[in-house]
Design an enzyme around this catalytic site. Structure first.
Site, PDB file in Angstrom:
ATOM      1  N   ARG A 149       6.856   3.965  -0.889  1.00  0.00           N
ATOM      2  CA  ARG A 149       6.323   3.200   0.244  1.00  0.00           C
ATOM      3  C   ARG A 149       4.885   3.584   0.566  1.00  0.00           C
ATOM      4  O   ARG A 149       4.000   2.721   0.668  1.00  0.00           O
ATOM      5  CB  ARG A 149       7.206   3.417   1.476  1.00  0.00           C
ATOM      6  CG  ARG A 149       6.719   2.686   2.714  1.00  0.00           C
ATOM      7  CD  ARG A 149       7.658   2.894   3.862  1.00  0.00           C
ATOM      8  NE  ARG A 149       7.666   4.260   4.327  1.00  0.00           N
ATOM      9  CZ  ARG A 149       6.895   4.713   5.327  1.00  0.00           C
ATOM     10  NH1 ARG A 149       6.057   3.899   5.930  1.00  0.00           N
ATOM     11  NH2 ARG A 149       6.972   5.960   5.710  1.00  0.00           N
ATOM     12  N   ILE A 150       4.595   4.884   0.733  1.00  0.00           N
ATOM     13  CA  ILE A 150       3.248   5.301   1.109  1.00  0.00           C
ATOM     14  C   ILE A 150       2.282   5.094  -0.051  1.00  0.00           C
ATOM     15  O   ILE A 150       1.140   4.655   0.151  1.00  0.00           O
ATOM     16  CB  ILE A 150       3.235   6.766   1.578  1.00  0.00           C
ATOM     17  CG1 ILE A 150       4.197   6.946   2.756  1.00  0.00           C
ATOM     18  CG2 ILE A 150       1.826   7.179   1.980  1.00  0.00           C
ATOM     19  CD1 ILE A 150       3.844   6.121   3.969  1.00  0.00           C
ATOM     20  N   ALA A 225       2.686  14.103   2.186  1.00  0.00           N
ATOM     21  CA  ALA A 225       4.104  13.954   1.863  1.00  0.00           C
ATOM     22  C   ALA A 225       4.899  15.114   2.462  1.00  0.00           C
ATOM     23  O   ALA A 225       5.268  15.087   3.628  1.00  0.00           O
ATOM     24  CB  ALA A 225       4.284  13.868   0.350  1.00  0.00           C
ATOM     25  N   ARG A 226       5.121  16.159   1.669  1.00  0.00           N
ATOM     26  CA  ARG A 226       5.744  17.394   2.136  1.00  0.00           C
ATOM     27  C   ARG A 226       5.024  18.562   1.461  1.00  0.00           C
ATOM     28  O   ARG A 226       4.628  18.453   0.297  1.00  0.00           O
ATOM     29  CB  ARG A 226       7.244  17.439   1.803  1.00  0.00           C
ATOM     30  CG  ARG A 226       8.111  16.555   2.691  1.00  0.00           C
ATOM     31  CD  ARG A 226       8.126  17.029   4.135  1.00  0.00           C
ATOM     32  NE  ARG A 226       9.022  16.270   5.000  1.00  0.00           N
ATOM     33  CZ  ARG A 226       8.693  15.186   5.673  1.00  0.00           C
ATOM     34  NH1 ARG A 226       7.466  14.691   5.552  1.00  0.00           N
ATOM     35  NH2 ARG A 226       9.561  14.581   6.463  1.00  0.00           N
ATOM     36  N   ASP A 250      -1.819  17.645   5.406  1.00  0.00           N
ATOM     37  CA  ASP A 250      -1.139  17.392   6.673  1.00  0.00           C
ATOM     38  C   ASP A 250       0.199  18.123   6.718  1.00  0.00           C
ATOM     39  O   ASP A 250       0.856  18.144   7.754  1.00  0.00           O
ATOM     40  CB  ASP A 250      -0.909  15.891   6.853  1.00  0.00           C
ATOM     41  CG  ASP A 250      -0.346  15.525   8.222  1.00  0.00           C
ATOM     42  OD1 ASP A 250      -0.883  16.040   9.228  1.00  0.00           O
ATOM     43  OD2 ASP A 250       0.618  14.743   8.280  1.00  0.00           O
ATOM     44  N   GLU A 255       7.167  24.851   7.266  1.00  0.00           N
ATOM     45  CA  GLU A 255       7.143  24.230   8.584  1.00  0.00           C
ATOM     46  C   GLU A 255       8.514  24.418   9.237  1.00  0.00           C
ATOM     47  O   GLU A 255       9.522  24.477   8.529  1.00  0.00           O
ATOM     48  CB  GLU A 255       6.821  22.731   8.451  1.00  0.00           C
ATOM     49  CG  GLU A 255       5.404  22.453   7.968  1.00  0.00           C
ATOM     50  CD  GLU A 255       5.088  20.962   7.935  1.00  0.00           C
ATOM     51  OE1 GLU A 255       5.587  20.238   8.832  1.00  0.00           O
ATOM     52  OE2 GLU A 255       4.371  20.519   7.037  1.00  0.00           O
ATOM     53  N   HIS A 279       0.938  18.067  10.535  1.00  0.00           N
ATOM     54  CA  HIS A 279       1.958  17.058  10.235  1.00  0.00           C
ATOM     55  C   HIS A 279       1.904  15.905  11.241  1.00  0.00           C
ATOM     56  O   HIS A 279       2.913  15.519  11.839  1.00  0.00           O
ATOM     57  CB  HIS A 279       3.352  17.677  10.225  1.00  0.00           C
ATOM     58  CG  HIS A 279       4.317  16.937   9.346  1.00  0.00           C
ATOM     59  ND1 HIS A 279       5.314  17.555   8.645  1.00  0.00           N
ATOM     60  CD2 HIS A 279       4.437  15.603   9.044  1.00  0.00           C
ATOM     61  CE1 HIS A 279       6.016  16.670   7.956  1.00  0.00           C
ATOM     62  NE2 HIS A 279       5.489  15.471   8.191  1.00  0.00           N
ATOM     63  N   GLY A 281       0.652  12.859  10.350  1.00  0.00           N
ATOM     64  CA  GLY A 281       0.467  11.609   9.611  1.00  0.00           C
ATOM     65  C   GLY A 281       1.169  10.425  10.240  1.00  0.00           C
ATOM     66  O   GLY A 281       0.604   9.344  10.371  1.00  0.00           O
TER      67      GLY A 281
END
Length: 305
Positions: A149-150, A225-226, A250, A255, A279, A281
């Site tokens: 998607r992104i 993303a991650r 980001d 985390e 984070h 985004g």
């Protein structure tokens, strides 16, 4: 049932009203009776694991307006019969949420145009453009790692700036022919490595030291993303050695508390070659209102059954 909203700041009023019409709603982790919650709405502020479950033993549902779920111990909650509801796989809805794609380009532009140090310098009372000569996006080669998607959203954004966009994906056949490429061949001429892979056992550390070593020293990396998709130690080492021009991240490892003393010191030493955001985004007024209204409806539908 008793519904606990762990992070109530900005939770849409309309969504709250729909929940309150059906359930007792508690706001914040310190609300009286929070330990008896049967449903918790969570964002990304903390780990939702066995220890959390021990503090909330009556849990029946965990609801998260996210696609990535590494903040939730899915294996534990599956074993004990707690249902996890999220945005994962809800593509028709998510195709209308643009925040993370926009933040990707914001990070890239901020890094290559050195916007943060330039703004800080003006705020300090200076007016000198010479220390802040940047670079343009036009004509740069972008390699998208991930065309979900992104990835699909950022491709035309990069193209609008005149970038040459190519892509790879872990799902065979997902990348259209006009963007498909041989990763090893493109890495050697990549200016921007844009990371959009989901996190799972196959993508943890996908961007490793070997991949980083094939990038030219002028290249930058952006990751919305991650954090665990990139070997963070290898990335920091490449930046410190001057083998990469910069990184805009980001997301980080570990985390919601990723900034230990060592990372803070290394980030400070790298200066404006390493741009970090917390984070954010997908953290816009528009996206939060949309996703939390949607996930409340998902929850109501699921519990209504």
């Amino acid at each position: 049932m008793t519904v606990l909203i762990l992070e109530p700041d900005g939770f849409p009023d309309a969504a709250l009203d729909r929940l309150r019409a059906r359930h007792q709603v508690l706001l914040g982790p310190d609300a009286p009776g929070a330990q008896d919650a049967e449903t918790v709405f969570v964002r990304l502020a903390g780990a939702i694991d066995a220890a959390f479950h021990a503090r909330h033993p009556r849990l029946r549902h965990i609801v998260s307006p996210t696609t990535g779920l590494n903040h939730i111990d899915l294996e534990h909650f599956a074993a004990v019969g707690v249902e996890v509801l999220s945005l994962r796989g809800r593509v028709d809805f998510l195709d209308h949420i643009h925040a993370t794609a926009e933040h990707t380009l914001a990070l890239v532009l901020a890094l290559v145009r050195r916007l943060v140090p330039a703004a800080v310098d003006v705020a300090a009372g200076n007016w000198n453009r010479y220390p802040f000569k940047g670079r343009e996006l036009h004509g740069k080669t972008v390699l998208l790692l991930g065309y979900g998607r992104i990835g699909r959203m950022v491709a035309p954004l990069y193209a609008a700036f005149g970038c040459r966009v190519q892509a790879i994906d872990i799902v065979p056949g997902r990348v259209p022919l006009e963007l498909a490429c041989d990763c090893d061949e493109v890495l050697a001429r990549t200016d921007i490595l844009s990371v959009h892979l989901p996190l799972d056992v196959t993508t943890t550390g996908f961007v490793d030291g070997a991949m980083l070593s094939r990038l030219p020293s002028r290249a930058i990396i952006v990751n919305t993303a991650r954090g665990e998709v990139i070997d963070q130690e290898a990335l920091l080492a490449a930046l410190e050695a001057g083998r990469l021009a910069g990184a805009a991240l980001d997301v980080l490892w570990h985390e919601p508390e990723p900034l230990d003393a060592g990372l803070r010191a290394r980030a400070a030493a790298l200066g404006d070659r390493l741009l970090l955001t917390a984070h954010i985004g997908g953290f816009t007024h528009e996206s939060l209102e949309a996703v939390e209204n949607f996930i409340v409806d998902v929850f109501i539908d699921a519990t209504g059954r």
